[in-house]
Design a protein around this motif. Sequence first.
Motif, PDB file in Angstrom:
ATOM      1  N   GLU A  42      29.182  77.391  18.946  1.00  0.00           N
ATOM      2  CA  GLU A  42      28.268  78.333  19.593  1.00  0.00           C
ATOM      3  C   GLU A  42      27.126  78.697  18.646  1.00  0.00           C
ATOM      4  OE1 GLU A  42      27.022  80.545  22.787  1.00  0.00           O
ATOM      5  OE2 GLU A  42      28.727  79.172  22.654  1.00  0.00           O
ATOM      6  N   LYS A  43      27.518  79.077  17.442  1.00  0.00           N
ATOM      7  CA  LYS A  43      26.529  79.554  16.478  1.00  0.00           C
ATOM      8  C   LYS A  43      25.496  78.496  16.142  1.00  0.00           C
ATOM      9  CE  LYS A  43      26.018  81.355  11.785  1.00  0.00           C
ATOM     10  NZ  LYS A  43      26.706  81.647  10.513  1.00  0.00           N
ATOM     11  N   LEU A  44      25.966  77.279  15.942  1.00  0.00           N
ATOM     12  CA  LEU A  44      25.053  76.215  15.520  1.00  0.00           C
ATOM     13  C   LEU A  44      24.387  75.511  16.702  1.00  0.00           C
ATOM     14  CD1 LEU A  44      27.206  74.615  12.678  1.00  0.00           C
ATOM     15  CD2 LEU A  44      25.424  76.361  12.497  1.00  0.00           C
ATOM     16  N   GLY A  45      24.852  75.817  17.901  1.00  0.00           N
ATOM     17  CA  GLY A  45      24.296  75.136  19.072  1.00  0.00           C
ATOM     18  C   GLY A  45      24.569  73.636  19.041  1.00  0.00           C
ATOM     19  N   TYR A  46      25.786  73.328  18.672  1.00  0.00           N
ATOM     20  CA  TYR A  46      26.146  71.923  18.512  1.00  0.00           C
ATOM     21  C   TYR A  46      26.456  71.258  19.844  1.00  0.00           C
ATOM     22  CZ  TYR A  46      29.230  67.964  17.490  1.00  0.00           C
ATOM     23  OH  TYR A  46      29.823  66.731  17.447  1.00  0.00           O
ATOM     24  N   SER A  47      25.934  70.077  20.044  1.00  0.00           N
ATOM     25  CA  SER A  47      26.490  69.237  21.112  1.00  0.00           C
ATOM     26  C   SER A  47      26.720  67.844  20.555  1.00  0.00           C
ATOM     27  CB  SER A  47      25.598  69.225  22.344  1.00  0.00           C
ATOM     28  OG  SER A  47      24.327  68.761  22.028  1.00  0.00           O
ATOM     29  N   PRO A  48      27.902  67.315  20.840  1.00  0.00           N
ATOM     30  CA  PRO A  48      28.332  66.073  20.194  1.00  0.00           C
ATOM     31  C   PRO A  48      27.388  64.919  20.486  1.00  0.00           C
ATOM     32  CG  PRO A  48      29.754  66.645  22.039  1.00  0.00           C
ATOM     33  CD  PRO A  48      28.872  67.816  21.788  1.00  0.00           C
ATOM     34  N   ASN A  49      27.232  64.061  19.550  1.00  0.00           N
ATOM     35  CA  ASN A  49      26.412  62.876  19.707  1.00  0.00           C
ATOM     36  C   ASN A  49      27.210  61.815  20.454  1.00  0.00           C
ATOM     37  OD1 ASN A  49      25.268  60.308  19.227  1.00  0.00           O
ATOM     38  ND2 ASN A  49      24.063  61.187  17.551  1.00  0.00           N
ATOM     39  N   PHE A  50      26.754  61.547  21.683  1.00  0.00           N
ATOM     40  CA  PHE A  50      27.500  60.607  22.515  1.00  0.00           C
ATOM     41  C   PHE A  50      27.476  59.200  21.942  1.00  0.00           C
ATOM     42  CE2 PHE A  50      27.311  62.958  26.838  1.00  0.00           C
ATOM     43  CZ  PHE A  50      28.252  63.840  26.362  1.00  0.00           C
ATOM     44  N   LEU A  51      26.438  58.895  21.173  1.00  0.00           N
ATOM     45  CA  LEU A  51      26.354  57.538  20.647  1.00  0.00           C
ATOM     46  C   LEU A  51      27.510  57.293  19.698  1.00  0.00           C
ATOM     47  CD1 LEU A  51      22.517  57.444  20.089  1.00  0.00           C
ATOM     48  CD2 LEU A  51      23.819  56.383  21.930  1.00  0.00           C
ATOM     49  N   GLY A  52      27.765  58.265  18.836  1.00  0.00           N
ATOM     50  CA  GLY A  52      28.894  58.155  17.931  1.00  0.00           C
ATOM     51  C   GLY A  52      30.196  58.100  18.701  1.00  0.00           C
ATOM     52  N   ARG A  53      30.330  59.031  19.617  1.00  0.00           N
ATOM     53  CA  ARG A  53      31.551  59.093  20.403  1.00  0.00           C
ATOM     54  C   ARG A  53      31.782  57.809  21.187  1.00  0.00           C
ATOM     55  NH1 ARG A  53      32.563  63.762  24.811  1.00  0.00           N
ATOM     56  NH2 ARG A  53      32.821  64.903  22.858  1.00  0.00           N
ATOM     57  N   ASP A  54      30.751  57.398  21.919  1.00  0.00           N
ATOM     58  CA  ASP A  54      30.896  56.230  22.769  1.00  0.00           C
ATOM     59  C   ASP A  54      31.193  54.984  21.950  1.00  0.00           C
ATOM     60  OD1 ASP A  54      30.339  57.935  24.815  1.00  0.00           O
ATOM     61  OD2 ASP A  54      28.298  57.232  25.148  1.00  0.00           O
ATOM     62  N   LEU A  55      30.561  54.903  20.805  1.00  0.00           N
ATOM     63  CA  LEU A  55      30.798  53.749  19.940  1.00  0.00           C
ATOM     64  C   LEU A  55      32.266  53.695  19.537  1.00  0.00           C
ATOM     65  CD1 LEU A  55      29.977  51.394  18.229  1.00  0.00           C
ATOM     66  CD2 LEU A  55      29.274  52.986  16.445  1.00  0.00           C
ATOM     67  N   ARG A  56      32.736  54.839  19.100  1.00  0.00           N
ATOM     68  CA  ARG A  56      34.120  54.885  18.640  1.00  0.00           C
ATOM     69  C   ARG A  56      35.111  54.585  19.772  1.00  0.00           C
ATOM     70  NH1 ARG A  56      38.498  55.489  14.879  1.00  0.00           N
ATOM     71  NH2 ARG A  56      39.791  54.612  16.504  1.00  0.00           N
ATOM     72  N   LYS A  57      34.846  55.171  20.932  1.00  0.00           N
ATOM     73  CA  LYS A  57      35.770  55.001  22.043  1.00  0.00           C
ATOM     74  C   LYS A  57      35.503  53.715  22.836  1.00  0.00           C
ATOM     75  CE  LYS A  57      37.241  59.086  23.858  1.00  0.00           C
ATOM     76  NZ  LYS A  57      37.262  60.410  24.495  1.00  0.00           N
ATOM     77  N   SER A  58      34.411  53.073  22.552  1.00  0.00           N
ATOM     78  CA  SER A  58      33.985  51.908  23.335  1.00  0.00           C
ATOM     79  C   SER A  58      34.000  52.189  24.827  1.00  0.00           C
ATOM     80  CB  SER A  58      34.850  50.675  23.082  1.00  0.00           C
ATOM     81  OG  SER A  58      35.097  50.511  21.733  1.00  0.00           O
ATOM     82  N   GLU A  59      33.520  53.344  25.175  1.00  0.00           N
ATOM     83  CA  GLU A  59      33.300  53.616  26.597  1.00  0.00           C
ATOM     84  C   GLU A  59      32.277  54.729  26.732  1.00  0.00           C
ATOM     85  OE1 GLU A  59      36.518  55.037  28.966  1.00  0.00           O
ATOM     86  OE2 GLU A  59      36.509  57.005  28.031  1.00  0.00           O
ATOM     87  N   THR A  60      31.516  54.649  27.781  1.00  0.00           N
ATOM     88  CA  THR A  60      30.447  55.633  27.975  1.00  0.00           C
ATOM     89  C   THR A  60      30.718  56.544  29.168  1.00  0.00           C
ATOM     90  OG1 THR A  60      29.234  54.199  29.482  1.00  0.00           O
ATOM     91  CG2 THR A  60      28.769  53.952  27.142  1.00  0.00           C
ATOM     92  N   ARG A  61      31.624  56.121  30.006  1.00  0.00           N
ATOM     93  CA  ARG A  61      31.877  56.820  31.271  1.00  0.00           C
ATOM     94  C   ARG A  61      30.594  57.002  32.057  1.00  0.00           C
ATOM     95  NH1 ARG A  61      37.226  57.604  31.051  1.00  0.00           N
ATOM     96  NH2 ARG A  61      37.427  58.302  33.191  1.00  0.00           N
TER      97      ARG A  61
END
Lengths: 331, 331
Positions: A42-61
Motif C-alpha cells: 500500500e505504502k509503496l504503491g507496488y504492483s507486480p511486474n507481469f513480465l517477470g511473473r509471466d516469464l517465471r510461470k510461463s503463462e500470461t492468462r
Amino acid sequence: MSVTIKDVAKEANVSVATVSRVLNKKSNVSEEAVRAVNAAVEKLGYSPNFLGRDLRKSETRRILAIIASTEQSFYSDVIRGMEAAAFAQNYDVLIATTHDDPNHEMHLLGMLFSRAVDGAVLLGPKLDANTINQLAQKHNIAMCLERLDNCNVLTVTIDNVKAGRDAVNYLIRKGHRKIGLITTIQRSQSSIDREIGYKLALKDNNIPFVEDYVYYGGYETEQGMRGCEHLMNLPSPPTAIFSISDIIAIGAMNYALSKGYRIGKDLVFMGFDNISYSHMFVPHLSTVEQPCYAQGKLVIEKLIENMKSPNPDHNLYTLPHSLVLRDSTGD
Amino acid sequence: MSVTIKDVAKEANVSVATVSRVLNKKSNVSEEAVRAVNAAVEKLGYSPNFLGRDLRKSETRRILAIIASTEQSFYSDVIRGMEAAAFAQNYDVLIATTHDDPNHEMHLLGMLFSRAVDGAVLLGPKLDANTINQLAQKHNIAMCLERLDNCNVLTVTIDNVKAGRDAVNYLIRKGHRKIGLITTIQRSQSSIDREIGYKLALKDNNIPFVEDYVYYGGYETEQGMRGCEHLMNLPSPPTAIFSISDIIAIGAMNYALSKGYRIGKDLVFMGFDNISYSHMFVPHLSTVEQPCYAQGKLVIEKLIENMKSPNPDHNLYTLPHSLVLRDSTGD
DNA sequence: CTAAATCGTGAAAACCTTTTCAATATAACA
DNA sequence: TGTTATATTGAAAAGGTTTTCACGATTTAG
C-alpha cells in the motif's frame, strides 16, 4: 526506478519469497507477515511486474481474439461470450484487428508464438487451412464463427449449410419458387456453405437452379443494392431474395423500397446474422440468427480445456441457429 | 520443452549474445554468424520469447485501447487511426472492453501498471477525472473522443460545444425556431457539451430555451423513438430535432416516419457521429462528423511522444468537426 | 614495423518474479 | 524428556532475453 518486490520486502522486513507468497495468497504465511507486506504494498504503491511473473510461470492468462475489424458490430456478442468464459477462469481477452490482411494476421499470431498470450481465437481467418493446421500443432489456436475446409483445428460455428437450407426452405414454404441469392465474391466458407444450403433447398423442392438468380458482390450495403437491381431487372425476376448477410439484405431492401416494391408482399427478403441494427430498419428484416454469445463462450471454454490437455479427437462444435421472422417476409 | 535462444546458439555454434545480435539486426556481427544463426532459427522453428525480451528491455511495444464495447461500430475508424500511427513506430494496438464497468476498466488498466503494455488509451472512460489524473501521473495514459472535466491527462477530441452549436445554428439558419434535443441521461462529457452548444445556438439567435424541448433518454434506437414521440406530442411540437447520436436520431426518424411526417420538410433531423450505417437509411441522415481516424492517429502519436519525454504543458488537442448534410434536413 | 583503432565475439550480469529446498522454530506426541 | 511432525521463513535457482564488459584478432594509421 520503478518499485519492485525487493523494495516491498525491504519495507516489510521480510524476504521476497514471503512477499510473493502473500501476493499470491499462499496459505503458509503468518498473519503478521501478511499485514506487514500489505502495508508495504500500500505504502509503496507496488504492483507486480507481469513480465517477470509471466516469464517465471510461463503463462500470461491472456487470450487474443483476432478479428478483421471492429466495424462489424456483429462480433460484439461473440466477444462478450468469450469474455464471460475467460473471466470465469481468470483469463483476460484481448482483441486485435487484421483488416483482412493475412500477413498482419500472421504478425498477430506472433504474439502467441512468442508467449505474449496463451492462446488465440481466429474469427474469420484469412490464412489458409494448411498454414493454420500447421501452426495449431504447436500452439493453442481455435476458430470461431467460420470453419475452414480441411482444417482440423478446434472450431466452434453453426451449420451454415443447414442454415441456408432452412432459410430458403422457409421462403419456398411461403409459396415462392423464384428465389434470388445475393452472396459475396470473396469465398469465405460460410458464404460457400450458405450457398450450398440455398441449392439444397431448391433441390429439396424440385425447383431448378437458375444461374442468373445468384449475384456475387461484396459485403457492403451498396453491393446489396446492386444485387437487388440486377435480380429485379431479369426477364423473370425473383419474388424472394436471400442474402448471406443482413448488411447486404438491407441494401437490397433499400433498392426495392426506392423502386416502390411492397416489401413482404411483392418481394420478400431474408437476411443473415440478426445484427442489432436490423430492427432499426422499417420494414423489419427477417433473418437467420446465430448464437453469437454461445459460440464465443464455448470456443473459449474448449480452448482453455485444450490448453490443459489437448484433445485432437473432438474439435468441431456446431451450435444451433434459428429463423427470426419479421416484416420483410410478411410475418 | 520449448526451444530457446540457447538451443539456437548451440545449433549455430555461437554464443547466445551473438544470436541475440543477429535477431535484433545489430551491425557488428559477421556474415558467417548471421547465416549460421538464421539457419539454426529456421531449422529449430525458433521464435523469441517476448516475456524474456520485454522483461529485459522493460518495454512491450504494445498499447492498449480500452473501449466500452465493440458494438459501437463508430469506434472502428478510431482504432484504425490508432493502428496506423502505432505500426508506423513499431507498436501494436490491443483492444479490451469494459462494458461500462469502472471496476473492469481499472482491472484492464492493471495491465498498464504491471507493464504488460506500455501505454493505454481510454475511449470514453467510466472512471472519474480524479482517479485518472492520479493514475496518469505514474503511467502512460491518454484519452480519445471524450474529454473529462478537470482532467489534465493527454486528450484528443473535438470541440463538442462548438459542434452542437454549429449543428443547431444550421437548423436555425434553415428557418427553424422550435428545435428539440434528444440526449442521454448518462452524462458523458460529450453529451453535456453538445447540450451546452445547443443552448448557446439558441442564445445566439435570441430563441428562448424551452425545457420541454429536451428529452433525456438512453443511447439506444428505441430511446430515440421514445424521445421523438415525446417531443411531437407536445402542445407546440418542434419542427427540427437534434440528437446527440445517429443511433438515437435514426430511432427518432423511424418514429416520425411511422407517423407520416415528411422528413426533411415537416420535420427535420440532425444526428451526430456519421456512423457508417447511416447512409443505409432512407431518408439519409444529416449529421455532425467527427474525424475519427485522425483522432485515433493523433492520440497515439502524442502518447508515444509523451512516453519518450513527458510534456505536461500541452495536453488537449481539439480536432475540427464538420456538418454532413443529407435528406433529413432537406438538403 | 609498431601503435592504435576497429571488429567480432563470449561470459556474465541484469530484468522481476515464483518456487524449490533447506533450515529454524514451535507444537504435538509418546 | 526426547522425538517427530508442523509451521514459517529465507537463500538461491530458474525462467529467456538483452546488454555491458573485456578480450583477442584484425585492420588501419603513422
